[in-house]
Design a protein around this motif. Structure first.
Motif, PDB file in Angstrom:
ATOM      1  N   ILE A 137       0.853  -1.191   0.000  1.00  0.00           N
ATOM      2  CA  ILE A 137       0.000   0.000   0.000  1.00  0.00           C
ATOM      3  C   ILE A 137       0.886   1.237   0.000  1.00  0.00           C
ATOM      4  O   ILE A 137       1.720   1.412   0.893  1.00  0.00           O
ATOM      5  CB  ILE A 137      -0.936   0.025   1.223  1.00  0.00           C
ATOM      6  CG1 ILE A 137      -1.799  -1.244   1.278  1.00  0.00           C
ATOM      7  CG2 ILE A 137      -1.837   1.255   1.187  1.00  0.00           C
ATOM      8  CD1 ILE A 137      -2.643  -1.350   2.531  1.00  0.00           C
ATOM      9  N   TYR A 138       0.694   2.085  -1.006  1.00  0.00           N
ATOM     10  CA  TYR A 138       1.349   3.392  -1.064  1.00  0.00           C
ATOM     11  C   TYR A 138       0.386   4.440  -0.512  1.00  0.00           C
ATOM     12  O   TYR A 138      -0.676   4.684  -1.102  1.00  0.00           O
ATOM     13  CB  TYR A 138       1.730   3.754  -2.498  1.00  0.00           C
ATOM     14  CG  TYR A 138       2.909   2.986  -3.045  1.00  0.00           C
ATOM     15  CD1 TYR A 138       4.215   3.452  -2.845  1.00  0.00           C
ATOM     16  CD2 TYR A 138       2.727   1.820  -3.780  1.00  0.00           C
ATOM     17  CE1 TYR A 138       5.302   2.760  -3.362  1.00  0.00           C
ATOM     18  CE2 TYR A 138       3.800   1.128  -4.296  1.00  0.00           C
ATOM     19  CZ  TYR A 138       5.081   1.599  -4.085  1.00  0.00           C
ATOM     20  OH  TYR A 138       6.157   0.905  -4.592  1.00  0.00           O
ATOM     21  N   TYR A 139       0.745   5.065   0.607  1.00  0.00           N
ATOM     22  CA  TYR A 139      -0.045   6.159   1.159  1.00  0.00           C
ATOM     23  C   TYR A 139       0.411   7.457   0.500  1.00  0.00           C
ATOM     24  O   TYR A 139       1.545   7.906   0.699  1.00  0.00           O
ATOM     25  CB  TYR A 139       0.129   6.226   2.678  1.00  0.00           C
ATOM     26  CG  TYR A 139      -0.603   5.116   3.411  1.00  0.00           C
ATOM     27  CD1 TYR A 139      -1.820   5.357   4.028  1.00  0.00           C
ATOM     28  CD2 TYR A 139      -0.071   3.834   3.483  1.00  0.00           C
ATOM     29  CE1 TYR A 139      -2.503   4.347   4.698  1.00  0.00           C
ATOM     30  CE2 TYR A 139      -0.735   2.817   4.147  1.00  0.00           C
ATOM     31  CZ  TYR A 139      -1.953   3.080   4.746  1.00  0.00           C
ATOM     32  OH  TYR A 139      -2.613   2.075   5.401  1.00  0.00           O
ATOM     33  N   GLU A 140      -0.472   8.031  -0.318  1.00  0.00           N
ATOM     34  CA  GLU A 140      -0.144   9.227  -1.080  1.00  0.00           C
ATOM     35  C   GLU A 140      -0.446  10.486  -0.270  1.00  0.00           C
ATOM     36  O   GLU A 140      -1.086  10.454   0.784  1.00  0.00           O
ATOM     37  CB  GLU A 140      -0.938   9.238  -2.392  1.00  0.00           C
ATOM     38  CG  GLU A 140      -0.720   8.018  -3.268  1.00  0.00           C
ATOM     39  CD  GLU A 140       0.638   8.028  -3.926  1.00  0.00           C
ATOM     40  OE1 GLU A 140       1.268   9.111  -3.985  1.00  0.00           O
ATOM     41  OE2 GLU A 140       1.087   6.964  -4.396  1.00  0.00           O
ATOM     42  N   GLY A 141       0.018  11.630  -0.799  1.00  0.00           N
ATOM     43  CA  GLY A 141      -0.260  12.905  -0.161  1.00  0.00           C
ATOM     44  C   GLY A 141      -1.699  13.340  -0.391  1.00  0.00           C
ATOM     45  O   GLY A 141      -2.402  12.831  -1.266  1.00  0.00           O
ATOM     46  N   GLY A 142      -2.133  14.306   0.383  1.00  0.00           N
ATOM     47  CA  GLY A 142      -3.496  14.813   0.257  1.00  0.00           C
ATOM     48  C   GLY A 142      -4.475  14.186   1.223  1.00  0.00           C
ATOM     49  O   GLY A 142      -5.694  14.295   1.034  1.00  0.00           O
ATOM     50  N   SER A 143      -3.978  13.529   2.265  1.00  0.00           N
ATOM     51  CA  SER A 143      -4.880  12.917   3.250  1.00  0.00           C
ATOM     52  C   SER A 143      -5.429  13.978   4.202  1.00  0.00           C
ATOM     53  O   SER A 143      -4.896  15.099   4.308  1.00  0.00           O
ATOM     54  CB  SER A 143      -4.135  11.850   4.047  1.00  0.00           C
ATOM     55  OG  SER A 143      -3.088  12.441   4.801  1.00  0.00           O
ATOM     56  N   ARG A 144      -6.477  13.599   4.896  1.00  0.00           N
ATOM     57  CA  ARG A 144      -7.098  14.510   5.855  1.00  0.00           C
ATOM     58  C   ARG A 144      -7.616  13.704   7.033  1.00  0.00           C
ATOM     59  O   ARG A 144      -8.368  12.743   6.849  1.00  0.00           O
ATOM     60  CB  ARG A 144      -8.223  15.297   5.204  1.00  0.00           C
ATOM     61  CG  ARG A 144      -8.776  16.406   6.097  1.00  0.00           C
ATOM     62  CD  ARG A 144      -9.922  17.116   5.424  1.00  0.00           C
ATOM     63  NE  ARG A 144     -10.439  18.208   6.243  1.00  0.00           N
ATOM     64  CZ  ARG A 144     -11.550  18.873   5.979  1.00  0.00           C
ATOM     65  NH1 ARG A 144     -12.263  18.559   4.914  1.00  0.00           N
ATOM     66  NH2 ARG A 144     -11.941  19.848   6.777  1.00  0.00           N
ATOM     67  N   LEU A 145      -7.233  14.126   8.229  1.00  0.00           N
ATOM     68  CA  LEU A 145      -7.665  13.460   9.458  1.00  0.00           C
ATOM     69  C   LEU A 145      -8.304  14.512  10.361  1.00  0.00           C
ATOM     70  O   LEU A 145      -7.696  15.556  10.632  1.00  0.00           O
ATOM     71  CB  LEU A 145      -6.468  12.801  10.143  1.00  0.00           C
ATOM     72  CG  LEU A 145      -6.746  11.856  11.315  1.00  0.00           C
ATOM     73  CD1 LEU A 145      -5.644  10.799  11.401  1.00  0.00           C
ATOM     74  CD2 LEU A 145      -6.811  12.598  12.644  1.00  0.00           C
ATOM     75  N   THR A 146      -9.524  14.269  10.823  1.00  0.00           N
ATOM     76  CA  THR A 146     -10.248  15.231  11.653  1.00  0.00           C
ATOM     77  C   THR A 146     -10.817  14.538  12.892  1.00  0.00           C
ATOM     78  O   THR A 146     -11.139  13.344  12.864  1.00  0.00           O
ATOM     79  CB  THR A 146     -11.401  15.883  10.870  1.00  0.00           C
ATOM     80  OG1 THR A 146     -12.247  14.854  10.337  1.00  0.00           O
ATOM     81  CG2 THR A 146     -10.863  16.718   9.721  1.00  0.00           C
ATOM     82  N   VAL A 147     -10.951  15.322  13.967  1.00  0.00           N
ATOM     83  CA  VAL A 147     -11.559  14.851  15.215  1.00  0.00           C
ATOM     84  C   VAL A 147     -12.776  15.724  15.494  1.00  0.00           C
ATOM     85  O   VAL A 147     -12.688  16.961  15.444  1.00  0.00           O
ATOM     86  CB  VAL A 147     -10.557  14.914  16.385  1.00  0.00           C
ATOM     87  CG1 VAL A 147     -11.240  14.502  17.689  1.00  0.00           C
ATOM     88  CG2 VAL A 147      -9.361  14.006  16.120  1.00  0.00           C
ATOM     89  N   TRP A 148     -13.927  15.045  15.803  1.00  0.00           N
ATOM     90  CA  TRP A 148     -15.194  15.743  15.974  1.00  0.00           C
ATOM     91  C   TRP A 148     -15.804  15.415  17.335  1.00  0.00           C
ATOM     92  O   TRP A 148     -15.684  14.288  17.833  1.00  0.00           O
ATOM     93  CB  TRP A 148     -16.187  15.331  14.888  1.00  0.00           C
ATOM     94  CG  TRP A 148     -15.761  15.678  13.500  1.00  0.00           C
ATOM     95  CD1 TRP A 148     -14.788  15.066  12.768  1.00  0.00           C
ATOM     96  CD2 TRP A 148     -16.290  16.714  12.679  1.00  0.00           C
ATOM     97  NE1 TRP A 148     -14.672  15.658  11.533  1.00  0.00           N
ATOM     98  CE2 TRP A 148     -15.594  16.671  11.443  1.00  0.00           C
ATOM     99  CE3 TRP A 148     -17.296  17.667  12.848  1.00  0.00           C
ATOM    100  CZ2 TRP A 148     -15.860  17.549  10.413  1.00  0.00           C
ATOM    101  CZ3 TRP A 148     -17.571  18.544  11.812  1.00  0.00           C
ATOM    102  CH2 TRP A 148     -16.860  18.481  10.612  1.00  0.00           C
ATOM    103  N   TYR A 149     -16.453  16.442  17.892  1.00  0.00           N
ATOM    104  CA  TYR A 149     -17.344  16.232  19.035  1.00  0.00           C
ATOM    105  C   TYR A 149     -18.741  16.636  18.582  1.00  0.00           C
ATOM    106  O   TYR A 149     -18.972  17.801  18.264  1.00  0.00           O
ATOM    107  CB  TYR A 149     -16.899  17.055  20.245  1.00  0.00           C
ATOM    108  CG  TYR A 149     -17.917  17.062  21.371  1.00  0.00           C
ATOM    109  CD1 TYR A 149     -18.097  15.924  22.163  1.00  0.00           C
ATOM    110  CD2 TYR A 149     -18.705  18.182  21.621  1.00  0.00           C
ATOM    111  CE1 TYR A 149     -19.041  15.918  23.183  1.00  0.00           C
ATOM    112  CE2 TYR A 149     -19.647  18.186  22.638  1.00  0.00           C
ATOM    113  CZ  TYR A 149     -19.815  17.044  23.409  1.00  0.00           C
ATOM    114  OH  TYR A 149     -20.758  17.036  24.421  1.00  0.00           O
ATOM    115  N   THR A 150     -19.653  15.690  18.548  1.00  0.00           N
ATOM    116  CA  THR A 150     -20.984  15.850  17.940  1.00  0.00           C
ATOM    117  C   THR A 150     -20.795  16.424  16.528  1.00  0.00           C
ATOM    118  O   THR A 150     -20.211  15.770  15.677  1.00  0.00           O
ATOM    119  CB  THR A 150     -21.904  16.715  18.812  1.00  0.00           C
ATOM    120  OG1 THR A 150     -21.315  18.009  18.988  1.00  0.00           O
ATOM    121  CG2 THR A 150     -22.132  16.057  20.171  1.00  0.00           C
ATOM    122  N   GLU A 151     -21.260  17.642  16.270  1.00  0.00           N
ATOM    123  CA  GLU A 151     -21.124  18.250  14.947  1.00  0.00           C
ATOM    124  C   GLU A 151     -20.068  19.348  14.906  1.00  0.00           C
ATOM    125  O   GLU A 151     -20.015  20.120  13.950  1.00  0.00           O
ATOM    126  CB  GLU A 151     -22.480  18.833  14.505  1.00  0.00           C
ATOM    127  CG  GLU A 151     -23.596  17.806  14.421  1.00  0.00           C
ATOM    128  CD  GLU A 151     -23.280  16.718  13.418  1.00  0.00           C
ATOM    129  OE1 GLU A 151     -22.627  17.012  12.384  1.00  0.00           O
ATOM    130  OE2 GLU A 151     -23.691  15.565  13.642  1.00  0.00           O
TER     131      GLU A 151
END
Length: 254
Positions: A137-151
């Motif tokens: 698996i090649y992990y490419e650029g342009g990823s996005r990781l977010t953390v949410w509380y409710t909305e």
């Protein structure tokens, strides 16, 4: 005088004694009706029947033939692709990668005295496992990781580019940061929920472009989508945060 002579008509000898003088004349023929009376036979009247000509089959138009060829080629292409996918599945035996959240550390989570904005900085540790024997698996650029509380989105970050080989386990420590405007109400809600229930539910979402490597063949770019639900005991800076539960779901999008 002598008696006057009486003259009597002499019947016609040639006339048939059986024929009545008042009976109509009829031409007898050899055929008779069921009642014994003679029946006259006449030739059947001539009838004109319409001549029906057989229709010659119309030739198929060029558009119809082109459509048939197109449908046939599409079906053939689908069958060929199905055979190729089946062969690849039998050869490589693909398995979905697995992800887990191991720890969450909060380095900053406080209100600004200037504009009441809430600043949040997290360090999250994620473990990625590739269980495949012959797939990388090649992990490419342009990823996005977010953390949410409710909305409400608390913070976000990204995953660096790297290659994960066969049957490889990689641990990633990812910094996340964010700023929430008018964070006074959000901080009050978090404190109340922590006091009432003793835990705070969070959601972590990952959108990651990847390329799959089958043997020496590198496939087109696709996207991994990972959604995790975790429950922590608190959200406060410089405190040890315990993850009470976590579960992740993986989805693949072309």
């Amino acid at each position: 005088m002598t008696d006057q002579q009486k003259i009597h008509p002499v019947p016609d000898v040639e006339a048939s004694p059986q024929t009545s003088p008042t009976a109509p004349l009829m031409v007898q023929s050899s055929s008779k009706s069921d009642r014994g009376n003679p029946v006259e036979e006449y030739p059947p009247p001539h009838r004109n029947f319409p001549v029906v000509h057989s229709k010659t089959p119309k030739k198929r138009s060029c558009c119809c033939r082109c459509l048939c060829w197109t449908v046939s080629l599409l079906l053939l292409l689908i069958v060929i692709l199905g055979i190729i996918v089946g062969i690849l599945f039998l050869v490589f035996r693909p398995k979905l990668p697995k992800y887990s959240i191991d720890s969450l550390e909060i380095t900053q989570f406080n209100l600004s005295s200037v504009d009441s904005s809430l600043s949040a900085t997290f360090d999250v540790t994620i473990t990625a496992r590739n269980p495949n024997k012959r797939i990388g698996i090649y992990y490419e650029g342009g990823s996005r990781l977010t953390v949410w509380y409710t909305e409400t989105k608390l913070c976000e970050g990204s995953i660096p580019k790297f290659y994960q080989g066969h049957r490889n386990t990689t641990m990633l420590v990812l910094p996340l940061s964010g700023q929430i405007q008018n964070g006074t109400g959000l901080l009050t809600t978090l404190q109340q929920q922590q006091q009432e229930t003793g835990n705070i539910p969070l959601r972590l979402r990952v959108k990651q472009p990847v390329r799959i490597k089958l043997g020496k063949l590198k496939l087109m770019k696709m996207k991994f989508s990972v959604r995790c639900r975790l429950v922590v005991d608190a959200l406060s800076a410089n405190n040890a945060i315990s993850i009470q539960s976590s579960s992740c779901k993986f989805r693949l999008r072309l």
